[in-house]
Design a protein around this motif. Sequence first.
Motif, PDB file in Angstrom:
ATOM      1  N   TYR A  96       0.964  -0.840  -0.159  1.00  0.00           N
ATOM      2  CA  TYR A  96       0.249   0.078   0.173  1.00  0.00           C
ATOM      3  C   TYR A  96       0.707   1.432   0.250  1.00  0.00           C
ATOM      4  O   TYR A  96       1.057   2.274  -0.218  1.00  0.00           O
ATOM      5  CB  TYR A  96      -1.055   0.142   0.966  1.00  0.00           C
ATOM      6  N   ALA A  97       1.758   1.775   1.082  1.00  0.00           N
ATOM      7  CA  ALA A  97       2.961   2.870   0.848  1.00  0.00           C
ATOM      8  C   ALA A  97       3.415   2.779  -0.147  1.00  0.00           C
ATOM      9  O   ALA A  97       3.603   3.993  -0.534  1.00  0.00           O
ATOM     10  CB  ALA A  97       4.028   2.524   2.270  1.00  0.00           C
ATOM     11  N   GLN A  98       3.475   1.135  -1.296  1.00  0.00           N
ATOM     12  CA  GLN A  98       4.644   1.787  -2.384  1.00  0.00           C
ATOM     13  C   GLN A  98       4.013   2.486  -3.599  1.00  0.00           C
ATOM     14  O   GLN A  98       4.325   2.833  -4.004  1.00  0.00           O
ATOM     15  CB  GLN A  98       5.416   0.329  -2.633  1.00  0.00           C
ATOM     16  N   MET A  99       2.636   2.681  -3.152  1.00  0.00           N
ATOM     17  CA  MET A  99       1.702   3.590  -4.545  1.00  0.00           C
ATOM     18  C   MET A  99       1.071   5.034  -3.290  1.00  0.00           C
ATOM     19  O   MET A  99       0.128   4.835  -4.365  1.00  0.00           O
ATOM     20  CB  MET A  99      -0.116   1.887  -4.232  1.00  0.00           C
ATOM     21  N   GLY A 100       1.673   4.990  -2.336  1.00  0.00           N
ATOM     22  CA  GLY A 100       1.172   6.230  -2.477  1.00  0.00           C
ATOM     23  C   GLY A 100      -0.299   6.070  -1.044  1.00  0.00           C
ATOM     24  O   GLY A 100      -0.050   7.051  -0.368  1.00  0.00           O
ATOM     25  N   TYR A 101      -0.204   5.047  -0.374  1.00  0.00           N
ATOM     26  CA  TYR A 101      -1.316   5.041   0.675  1.00  0.00           C
ATOM     27  C   TYR A 101      -1.279   4.641   2.358  1.00  0.00           C
ATOM     28  O   TYR A 101       0.282   4.160   1.972  1.00  0.00           O
ATOM     29  CB  TYR A 101      -2.459   3.458   0.110  1.00  0.00           C
ATOM     30  N   THR A 102      -1.298   5.430   2.829  1.00  0.00           N
ATOM     31  CA  THR A 102      -1.186   5.330   3.972  1.00  0.00           C
ATOM     32  C   THR A 102      -2.519   5.703   4.917  1.00  0.00           C
ATOM     33  O   THR A 102      -2.193   5.029   6.489  1.00  0.00           O
ATOM     34  CB  THR A 102      -0.965   7.226   4.652  1.00  0.00           C
ATOM     35  N   THR A 103      -3.382   4.976   4.639  1.00  0.00           N
ATOM     36  CA  THR A 103      -5.016   4.327   5.466  1.00  0.00           C
ATOM     37  C   THR A 103      -5.656   3.723   4.720  1.00  0.00           C
ATOM     38  O   THR A 103      -6.186   3.637   3.766  1.00  0.00           O
ATOM     39  CB  THR A 103      -5.602   5.658   5.314  1.00  0.00           C
ATOM     40  N   ALA A 104      -6.335   3.035   5.526  1.00  0.00           N
ATOM     41  CA  ALA A 104      -6.816   1.411   4.722  1.00  0.00           C
ATOM     42  C   ALA A 104      -8.066   0.588   5.523  1.00  0.00           C
ATOM     43  O   ALA A 104      -7.577   0.831   7.325  1.00  0.00           O
ATOM     44  CB  ALA A 104      -6.307   0.108   4.435  1.00  0.00           C
ATOM     45  N   PHE A 105      -9.689   1.147   5.487  1.00  0.00           N
ATOM     46  CA  PHE A 105     -10.265   0.501   6.532  1.00  0.00           C
ATOM     47  C   PHE A 105     -10.629  -0.889   6.052  1.00  0.00           C
ATOM     48  O   PHE A 105     -10.771  -0.961   4.587  1.00  0.00           O
ATOM     49  CB  PHE A 105     -11.622   1.178   6.725  1.00  0.00           C
ATOM     50  N   GLU A 106     -10.989  -2.195   7.453  1.00  0.00           N
ATOM     51  CA  GLU A 106     -11.053  -3.429   6.948  1.00  0.00           C
ATOM     52  C   GLU A 106     -12.708  -3.135   6.222  1.00  0.00           C
ATOM     53  O   GLU A 106     -13.164  -3.207   7.504  1.00  0.00           O
ATOM     54  CB  GLU A 106     -10.584  -3.959   7.276  1.00  0.00           C
ATOM     55  N   ALA A 107     -13.010  -3.714   5.675  1.00  0.00           N
ATOM     56  CA  ALA A 107     -15.042  -3.556   5.823  1.00  0.00           C
ATOM     57  C   ALA A 107     -15.464  -4.653   5.839  1.00  0.00           C
ATOM     58  O   ALA A 107     -17.350  -4.504   5.573  1.00  0.00           O
ATOM     59  CB  ALA A 107     -14.567  -3.330   4.226  1.00  0.00           C
ATOM     60  N   ALA A 108     -15.348  -5.411   6.488  1.00  0.00           N
ATOM     61  CA  ALA A 108     -16.236  -6.329   7.324  1.00  0.00           C
ATOM     62  C   ALA A 108     -15.577  -6.524   8.636  1.00  0.00           C
ATOM     63  O   ALA A 108     -14.660  -7.970   8.372  1.00  0.00           O
ATOM     64  CB  ALA A 108     -16.222  -7.434   6.350  1.00  0.00           C
ATOM     65  N   VAL A 109     -15.705  -6.773   9.958  1.00  0.00           N
ATOM     66  CA  VAL A 109     -15.364  -6.928  10.450  1.00  0.00           C
ATOM     67  C   VAL A 109     -16.434  -7.819  11.326  1.00  0.00           C
ATOM     68  O   VAL A 109     -17.045  -7.707  12.300  1.00  0.00           O
ATOM     69  CB  VAL A 109     -14.320  -6.230  11.813  1.00  0.00           C
ATOM     70  N   PRO A 110     -16.456  -9.039  11.182  1.00  0.00           N
ATOM     71  CA  PRO A 110     -17.472  -9.827  12.481  1.00  0.00           C
ATOM     72  C   PRO A 110     -17.290  -9.621  13.838  1.00  0.00           C
ATOM     73  O   PRO A 110     -16.237 -10.130  14.586  1.00  0.00           O
ATOM     74  CB  PRO A 110     -17.771 -11.533  12.051  1.00  0.00           C
ATOM     75  N   PRO A 111     -18.152  -9.362  14.602  1.00  0.00           N
ATOM     76  CA  PRO A 111     -18.099  -9.547  16.118  1.00  0.00           C
ATOM     77  C   PRO A 111     -17.201 -10.277  16.976  1.00  0.00           C
ATOM     78  O   PRO A 111     -16.131  -9.320  17.538  1.00  0.00           O
ATOM     79  CB  PRO A 111     -19.178  -8.943  16.795  1.00  0.00           C
ATOM     80  N   MET A 112     -16.917 -11.513  16.595  1.00  0.00           N
ATOM     81  CA  MET A 112     -16.398 -12.985  17.735  1.00  0.00           C
ATOM     82  C   MET A 112     -15.315 -12.897  16.893  1.00  0.00           C
ATOM     83  O   MET A 112     -14.760 -13.226  17.840  1.00  0.00           O
ATOM     84  CB  MET A 112     -17.997 -13.491  17.680  1.00  0.00           C
ATOM     85  N   LYS A 113     -15.452 -11.685  15.839  1.00  0.00           N
ATOM     86  CA  LYS A 113     -13.864 -12.249  15.089  1.00  0.00           C
ATOM     87  C   LYS A 113     -12.825 -11.287  15.054  1.00  0.00           C
ATOM     88  O   LYS A 113     -12.318 -10.745  15.157  1.00  0.00           O
ATOM     89  CB  LYS A 113     -13.841 -12.672  13.464  1.00  0.00           C
ATOM     90  N   ALA A 114     -13.379  -9.677  16.133  1.00  0.00           N
ATOM     91  CA  ALA A 114     -13.125  -8.972  16.225  1.00  0.00           C
ATOM     92  C   ALA A 114     -11.275  -8.525  17.032  1.00  0.00           C
ATOM     93  O   ALA A 114     -10.273  -7.749  16.544  1.00  0.00           O
ATOM     94  CB  ALA A 114     -13.686  -7.640  17.297  1.00  0.00           C
ATOM     95  N   ARG A 115     -11.182  -9.420  17.791  1.00  0.00           N
ATOM     96  CA  ARG A 115      -9.302  -9.927  18.238  1.00  0.00           C
ATOM     97  C   ARG A 115      -9.070 -10.215  17.152  1.00  0.00           C
ATOM     98  O   ARG A 115      -8.042  -9.954  17.095  1.00  0.00           O
ATOM     99  CB  ARG A 115      -9.842 -10.857  19.493  1.00  0.00           C
ATOM    100  N   HIS A 116      -9.244 -11.418  16.813  1.00  0.00           N
ATOM    101  CA  HIS A 116      -8.212 -11.723  15.142  1.00  0.00           C
ATOM    102  C   HIS A 116      -8.122 -10.911  13.926  1.00  0.00           C
ATOM    103  O   HIS A 116      -6.824 -10.399  14.099  1.00  0.00           O
ATOM    104  CB  HIS A 116      -9.028 -12.884  15.197  1.00  0.00           C
ATOM    105  N   THR A 117      -8.820  -9.819  13.934  1.00  0.00           N
ATOM    106  CA  THR A 117      -9.311  -8.931  13.320  1.00  0.00           C
ATOM    107  C   THR A 117      -8.260  -7.567  13.470  1.00  0.00           C
ATOM    108  O   THR A 117      -6.718  -7.366  12.836  1.00  0.00           O
ATOM    109  CB  THR A 117     -10.447  -8.711  12.884  1.00  0.00           C
ATOM    110  N   HIS A 118      -7.952  -7.904  14.994  1.00  0.00           N
ATOM    111  CA  HIS A 118      -6.914  -6.225  15.957  1.00  0.00           C
ATOM    112  C   HIS A 118      -5.840  -7.001  15.436  1.00  0.00           C
ATOM    113  O   HIS A 118      -4.801  -6.339  15.607  1.00  0.00           O
ATOM    114  CB  HIS A 118      -8.004  -5.788  16.715  1.00  0.00           C
ATOM    115  N   GLU A 119      -5.495  -8.185  15.753  1.00  0.00           N
ATOM    116  CA  GLU A 119      -4.279  -8.371  16.049  1.00  0.00           C
ATOM    117  C   GLU A 119      -3.413  -8.830  14.489  1.00  0.00           C
ATOM    118  O   GLU A 119      -2.085  -8.866  14.309  1.00  0.00           O
ATOM    119  CB  GLU A 119      -4.567 -10.607  16.621  1.00  0.00           C
TER     120      GLU A 119
END
Length: 587
Positions: free
Chosen positions: A111-134
């Motif tokens: 992402y950074a090599q293309m000039g991007y500095t911010t990205a939002f993950e578009a689908a976080v199942p609540p029970m999978k949030a810990r995994h997603t954040h890890e």
Amino acid sequence: MASALIVKNGYVFDPLNEINGEIKDVFIKDGKIVAGLSDAEMKDAKVVDATGKTVMPGGVDSHTHIAGSKVNSGRLMRPEDHYKYNKAKTDITHSGSGETTKTVYLEGYEYAQMGYTTAFEAAVPPMKARHTHEEMRSIPMLDMGGYLVLGNNWFMMRYLKEGDMEKAAAYIAWMMKAHKTYGIKCVNPAGVENWGWGENISSLDEANIHFEVTPREMIKGLCELNEELGIPMPMHLHANNLGHPGCYETTLESLAIPSKIKAKQDIGVDWAETKIDPSRDKSVYLTHMQFNAFAGTSWRDFESGVKPLADYINKNEHVVIDSGSVPFGEATCMTGDGPSIHDVAVLTGGKWSNCDVDLECGSGVCPFTYLKSNPVHSVQWAMGLECLLLIDNPWQAIMTTDSPNGGPFTKYPLIMTWLMSESFREQTFNECHKWANDRSELGGVDREMSLYDLAILTRANPAKTIGMVHRKGSLGVGADGDVTVYDIDPTKLDVNNHEDLIRKFGSVAYTIKDGEIAVKDGEVVSIPTQRTFYSDISVDDAAEKDMLADVKEWFKYYSIGFNHYPTPDKYLTNPTAVTVNTRHMYR
């Protein structure tokens, strides 16, 4: 971090400040854009010479899939995606692999090599949030956030069916804080719940099994709650029937549901200086429009349905979309829409995974290859570009591939070049199946986007849409010191030199993150610290207490204990709360 940095003498494109290619200097101090530097600061400042180059704010991807259990499932089921695509370690970077399901380190670097500095993950199942954040914690260089999947959540369906909006609001507020997430995602509303019994939903007024709630009720209820709580971004909608011929009609109906709901973003932030109103004015954010825009009655008469959707959007200001473009080649389809992925797997006959997430949602994963020789895939390529070229106002559109569903984010340079160059589109028409021209409007489009337009589609509007203009998407005073420098001289721009444009969009001269040079001449030269944003929504304590009694009662149906459900701060890097609902509608 350098205390001060000057990006000097570049052609600046900053749409939120209506700067269109003016030669200017950009000043950064202590990680933030500032109006200027003192003589002493100027003497010690690091200088980036941007003479003859294009300068934009750091790129913002408002819809991507780069973290969480579905991404990990894709990695596990696709060893071929990894041994065919790999990058060696350097003195400061880890090695990495995967073209469509990349390892976490590689995601940040590329992402950074293309000039991007911010990205939002578009689908976080609540029970999978810990995994997603890890996983998000391990993705270097990017500032991130995630959208919480709520369109088939048992508690949301129950409260909306009962009309208990106070408990529904308290539930959303508590869930956002508990799982450190940022906005509401709604996938195949009420339909994914039916998938648990091998069924789906085919119309907006069909009630689902057991809860007897309809997609129309879910869309209306979630959009209303989104605005009553003042959440930073509009409700993010993945419509019903996605990926099936004729689904554009369902999408049209779905977009009309929140047409009377006014945006009421309510966040307690210090806005960066912009000439354009930085607050959002949309009440629904349709995701990957291309996949929601299929026309025809079967694959035999399949055609683009983008034109009627674009016509609707051109007449209705409450809608913003991202494109979900298809650049051809390898992809990995992954979504919370399990029945949709099942149908893709039946078509391909290949590997497929399906998952049910307790009382909350589901998902599916399936490898896919988009071929220029395939008639349907060729139309999808044209449709993804139509989504951006047929919508008149670029402030209602965002460029994505729904990475990795339409293709990996690393193919953004191809899409940017197609958008800027009619001759490149004509070249591709000549290489792919004739359905692309016969069954879409793209061949009759002569619009060529400017660098200013691209800055809207890839920075300014993603940031405005998701409520991040206080930090991202502009070069106004107070914004984060995130800057991209492309080795493109606008006065000598030749949109017919396709290969040169693709190369320069894909390998930037500089990416600067928080005032620190992260990429130079396409190479990662430092690893700036990332942060994770989430919404901290205020509601009445008593309402939260009543709601939690319901949650704890039904937690007997979960496969984990209640105490292990929330995501502690330690799972995040630099957790950064955005205060929401300062009006206290439910307080």
